[in-house]
Structure formats: C-alpha cells, structure tokens
Scaffold this motif. Structure first.
Motif, PDB file in Angstrom:
ATOM      1  N   LEU A  92      54.938  33.055  39.828  1.00  0.00           N
ATOM      2  CA  LEU A  92      55.892  33.594  41.339  1.00  0.00           C
ATOM      3  C   LEU A  92      54.726  34.161  41.867  1.00  0.00           C
ATOM      4  N   ASN A  93      55.021  34.185  43.505  1.00  0.00           N
ATOM      5  CA  ASN A  93      53.989  34.714  44.161  1.00  0.00           C
ATOM      6  C   ASN A  93      53.638  36.408  43.999  1.00  0.00           C
ATOM      7  N   SER A  94      54.580  37.202  43.436  1.00  0.00           N
ATOM      8  CA  SER A  94      54.252  38.357  42.953  1.00  0.00           C
ATOM      9  C   SER A  94      53.531  38.682  41.919  1.00  0.00           C
ATOM     10  N   TYR A  95      53.384  37.463  41.067  1.00  0.00           N
ATOM     11  CA  TYR A  95      52.184  37.581  40.045  1.00  0.00           C
ATOM     12  C   TYR A  95      50.949  36.960  40.542  1.00  0.00           C
ATOM     13  N   LEU A  96      50.739  36.118  41.404  1.00  0.00           N
ATOM     14  CA  LEU A  96      49.856  35.844  42.137  1.00  0.00           C
ATOM     15  C   LEU A  96      48.981  36.694  42.839  1.00  0.00           C
ATOM     16  N   ALA A  97      50.156  37.471  43.462  1.00  0.00           N
ATOM     17  CA  ALA A  97      49.495  38.448  44.295  1.00  0.00           C
ATOM     18  C   ALA A  97      48.922  39.686  43.706  1.00  0.00           C
ATOM     19  N   ALA A  98      49.252  39.811  42.379  1.00  0.00           N
ATOM     20  CA  ALA A  98      48.829  41.165  41.458  1.00  0.00           C
ATOM     21  C   ALA A  98      47.659  40.595  40.541  1.00  0.00           C
ATOM     22  N   HIS A  99      47.329  39.333  40.604  1.00  0.00           N
ATOM     23  CA  HIS A  99      46.319  38.952  39.600  1.00  0.00           C
ATOM     24  C   HIS A  99      45.114  38.109  40.280  1.00  0.00           C
ATOM     25  N   THR A 100      43.899  38.409  39.504  1.00  0.00           N
ATOM     26  CA  THR A 100      42.808  38.140  40.310  1.00  0.00           C
ATOM     27  C   THR A 100      41.960  37.022  39.481  1.00  0.00           C
ATOM     28  N   ILE A 101      40.991  36.544  40.106  1.00  0.00           N
ATOM     29  CA  ILE A 101      40.286  35.281  39.214  1.00  0.00           C
ATOM     30  C   ILE A 101      38.757  35.497  39.776  1.00  0.00           C
ATOM     31  N   LEU A 102      37.809  35.400  38.989  1.00  0.00           N
ATOM     32  CA  LEU A 102      36.163  35.544  39.208  1.00  0.00           C
ATOM     33  C   LEU A 102      36.034  33.958  39.802  1.00  0.00           C
ATOM     34  N   ARG A 103      35.667  33.906  41.105  1.00  0.00           N
ATOM     35  CA  ARG A 103      34.998  32.676  41.756  1.00  0.00           C
ATOM     36  C   ARG A 103      33.738  32.888  42.515  1.00  0.00           C
ATOM     37  N   ASP A 104      32.712  32.378  42.346  1.00  0.00           N
ATOM     38  CA  ASP A 104      31.389  32.455  42.824  1.00  0.00           C
ATOM     39  C   ASP A 104      30.915  33.981  42.853  1.00  0.00           C
ATOM     40  N   GLY A 105      31.103  34.512  41.923  1.00  0.00           N
ATOM     41  CA  GLY A 105      30.610  36.048  41.703  1.00  0.00           C
ATOM     42  C   GLY A 105      31.663  36.926  42.530  1.00  0.00           C
ATOM     43  N   GLU A 107      35.509  38.607  43.080  1.00  0.00           N
ATOM     44  CA  GLU A 107      36.964  38.549  42.465  1.00  0.00           C
ATOM     45  C   GLU A 107      37.871  38.385  43.511  1.00  0.00           C
ATOM     46  N   ILE A 108      38.932  37.256  43.568  1.00  0.00           N
ATOM     47  CA  ILE A 108      39.866  37.163  44.518  1.00  0.00           C
ATOM     48  C   ILE A 108      41.176  36.847  43.796  1.00  0.00           C
ATOM     49  N   PRO A 109      42.135  37.565  44.748  1.00  0.00           N
ATOM     50  CA  PRO A 109      43.690  37.301  44.223  1.00  0.00           C
ATOM     51  C   PRO A 109      43.955  35.763  43.921  1.00  0.00           C
ATOM     52  N   LEU A 110      44.644  35.511  42.796  1.00  0.00           N
ATOM     53  CA  LEU A 110      45.063  34.180  42.737  1.00  0.00           C
ATOM     54  C   LEU A 110      45.990  33.270  43.741  1.00  0.00           C
ATOM     55  N   LYS A 111      46.755  34.378  44.600  1.00  0.00           N
ATOM     56  CA  LYS A 111      47.524  33.946  45.830  1.00  0.00           C
ATOM     57  C   LYS A 111      46.684  33.037  46.626  1.00  0.00           C
ATOM     58  N   ASN A 112      45.262  33.347  46.647  1.00  0.00           N
ATOM     59  CA  ASN A 112      44.159  32.790  47.723  1.00  0.00           C
ATOM     60  C   ASN A 112      43.849  31.356  47.105  1.00  0.00           C
ATOM     61  N   ILE A 113      44.011  31.027  45.939  1.00  0.00           N
ATOM     62  CA  ILE A 113      43.874  29.664  45.443  1.00  0.00           C
ATOM     63  C   ILE A 113      45.179  28.964  44.923  1.00  0.00           C
ATOM     64  N   LYS A 114      46.422  29.352  45.434  1.00  0.00           N
ATOM     65  CA  LYS A 114      47.568  28.686  44.928  1.00  0.00           C
ATOM     66  C   LYS A 114      47.252  27.073  44.951  1.00  0.00           C
ATOM     67  N   GLY A 115      47.682  26.740  43.766  1.00  0.00           N
ATOM     68  CA  GLY A 115      47.602  25.234  43.752  1.00  0.00           C
ATOM     69  C   GLY A 115      46.581  24.821  42.775  1.00  0.00           C
ATOM     70  N   PHE A 120      49.168  28.127  37.661  1.00  0.00           N
ATOM     71  CA  PHE A 120      50.482  27.604  37.007  1.00  0.00           C
ATOM     72  C   PHE A 120      50.667  28.379  35.386  1.00  0.00           C
ATOM     73  N   ASP A 121      51.771  28.279  35.186  1.00  0.00           N
ATOM     74  CA  ASP A 121      52.150  28.876  33.780  1.00  0.00           C
ATOM     75  C   ASP A 121      52.296  27.740  32.567  1.00  0.00           C
ATOM     76  N   VAL A 122      51.302  27.550  32.305  1.00  0.00           N
ATOM     77  CA  VAL A 122      50.851  26.413  31.390  1.00  0.00           C
ATOM     78  C   VAL A 122      51.864  26.469  29.940  1.00  0.00           C
ATOM     79  N   ALA A 123      51.904  27.803  29.452  1.00  0.00           N
ATOM     80  CA  ALA A 123      52.636  28.017  28.394  1.00  0.00           C
ATOM     81  C   ALA A 123      54.148  27.593  28.543  1.00  0.00           C
TER      82      ALA A 123
END
Length: 250
Positions: A92-105, A107-115, A120-123
């Motif tokens: 959900l967008n709320s999850y993507l906005a609240a979580h981050t990922i480390l990219r190229d050193g 930390e960016i929100p997951l919403k910035n790389i949606k897709g 995705f919720d692989v589980a």
C-alpha cells in the motif's frame, strides 16, 4: 518479406475499453499453440495449473494475457484460462511512504521506486499462489483510480491461471522462491533501447513534456528495464517483442 496481417480487437483492459491489434499470423502460430499446450498440460495434470509470464515494462503484458483468456472463451476446445496481474501485490502507498531503502549510498522512500521488486509483498503473493493451486481463492487487484491495491477483489477459479509481472522469474531472493510454484513459464525479451522509446512515448501521451518524460525514464523506468534484462531468469519458453509490437519465438 511476408506482409503482416494486423487485426483489431475490442477489449476491456484494466477496466477501460480499448482497441488492440495483433498480427493474425502470430495469433495462429504463437498464441493458440501455447494455449493448446497448456490445455494438454492441464488435462493431463487433472488439476489447476499456474503459468508465469515475465516481461519488462511497456510490453503489454496484461493486455496480452487478457487476450489469451479471451481466446480460451472463443475456442471451445481450449481449457478456460484466467489472467491475473502481479500489480495487486504492491505494498500500500502508506507502507511505501513509511519505509525506506538504501540506494547508491542514500536512504530513499520506497514510494520513490514504486514498481521495483522491493515494493511488492512477495510473501503475500506466494501465499495466494499456493492457495490458488489448492482451490478457489481471492486475489488483490491494483486499482489505477486510487493507485493502490484492493484486497481480495477478484475470485480466482479457472483451470489455467495466467499470472503476469515484471519480476515473477527474477533470479534474486525472495522472488526466486516463487519459481517452483509455476507449472510453465514464459518470458518476453525486448531490447532496452526499444523499451526506452516506448516508455518515453507513453509518458508523453500521458501529458508530460518530452524533457520530463526522458527524465522520468532515467530516474524510474531505466533501473527496472536494466534489472529485468540482467536478472529475468530462465523460462520454459521465450518470446521476443519486435519494434512494431509483434511477438516472435526467441
């Protein structure tokens, strides 16, 4: 060179009426033979089978699978199929906005790389695919009006389930754990250059300037296109998409 015989078809894709076209020879020589093989496989198995279609963005995956589903309705000798999309398993967008990922050193929100695969919720996808193998279940559907998934929006009950997505055959954890759930796999390859032109054109048609469309491609689409090309994984069957949108066996 043999002139292609394009035919137009009226369909509803992602809830919207659309007119699509396919080469008649491709329908007869590629699409229908695939469905005949899957029909034979399902009847021999005597139970529901799962088919994965992995392809990069802008290849018309969902449209293609809905067309294959329609072909099983038109041709009574084919076992009925149902087209399913992986996009319903976006977080959900709320999850993507609240979580981050480390990219190229950074930390960016997951919403910035949606897709991207990490959004995705692989589980949940694995859970739903296992449930579908056993019996009737419900799948989430991505609603483009609210840009979020709607949970348990679609009843999944056909003997052949055609599941499409960018990352279904990804050779990275945890995606590679899904492969064993598929009874048959199909991958569509496309040159990154062709995809670049198609994705930029699609954004321009959506209202962006050429400059902004190119910037969006470099920032968002290009990493996914290149990741697919490098890590798409093996498949039972491979097709190639040509510049005119036609498909040939790879």
């Amino acid at each position: 060179m043999h002139e292609k015989r394009w035919r137009s078809y009226a369909m509803t894709v992602n809830g919207l009426p659309q007119k699509i076209r396919y080469n008649a020879d491709t329908v007869e020589g590629l699409f229908l033979p695939l469905l005949r093989r899957l029909t034979e496989m399902q009847r021999k198995a005597g139970c529901r089978i799962l088919v994965f279609l992995a392809a990069p963005p802008a290849t018309g995956k969902s449209t293609l699978l809905q067309f294959l589903e329609e072909l099983t309705r038109i041709h009574a000798v084919l076992t009925p199929a149902q087209a399913l999309g992986m996009d319903g398993f976006h977080y959900l967008n709320s999850y993507l906005a609240a979580h981050t990922i480390l990219r190229d050193g950074a930390e960016i929100p997951l919403k910035n790389i949606k897709g991207a695969p990490e959004t995705f919720d692989v589980a949940l996808l694995a859970e739903k695919l296992r449930a579908a193998k056993k019996g009737v279940t419900a799948f989430p559907v991505y609603d483009r009006r609210i840009h979020d998934p709607r949970l348990d929006a679609l009843t999944v009950d056909a003997p052949i389930l055609l599941v499409e997505g960018n990352w279904l055959l990804l050779d990275e954890e945890p995606w590679c754990n899904l492969h064993a759930l598929a009874d048959y796999t199909l991958r569509i390859d496309v040159s990154p250059e062709l995809l670049r032109d198609r994705l930029i054109a699609r954004k321009v048609q959506g209202g962006l300037s050429v400059k902004d469309a190119r910037a969006f491609y470099e920032r968002s689409d290009a990493p996914n296109v290149l990741r697919f090309a490098a890590h798409a994984g093996a498949a039972d069957e491979v097709w190639r998409m040509e510049a005119d949108g036609d498909f040939v066996r790879g």
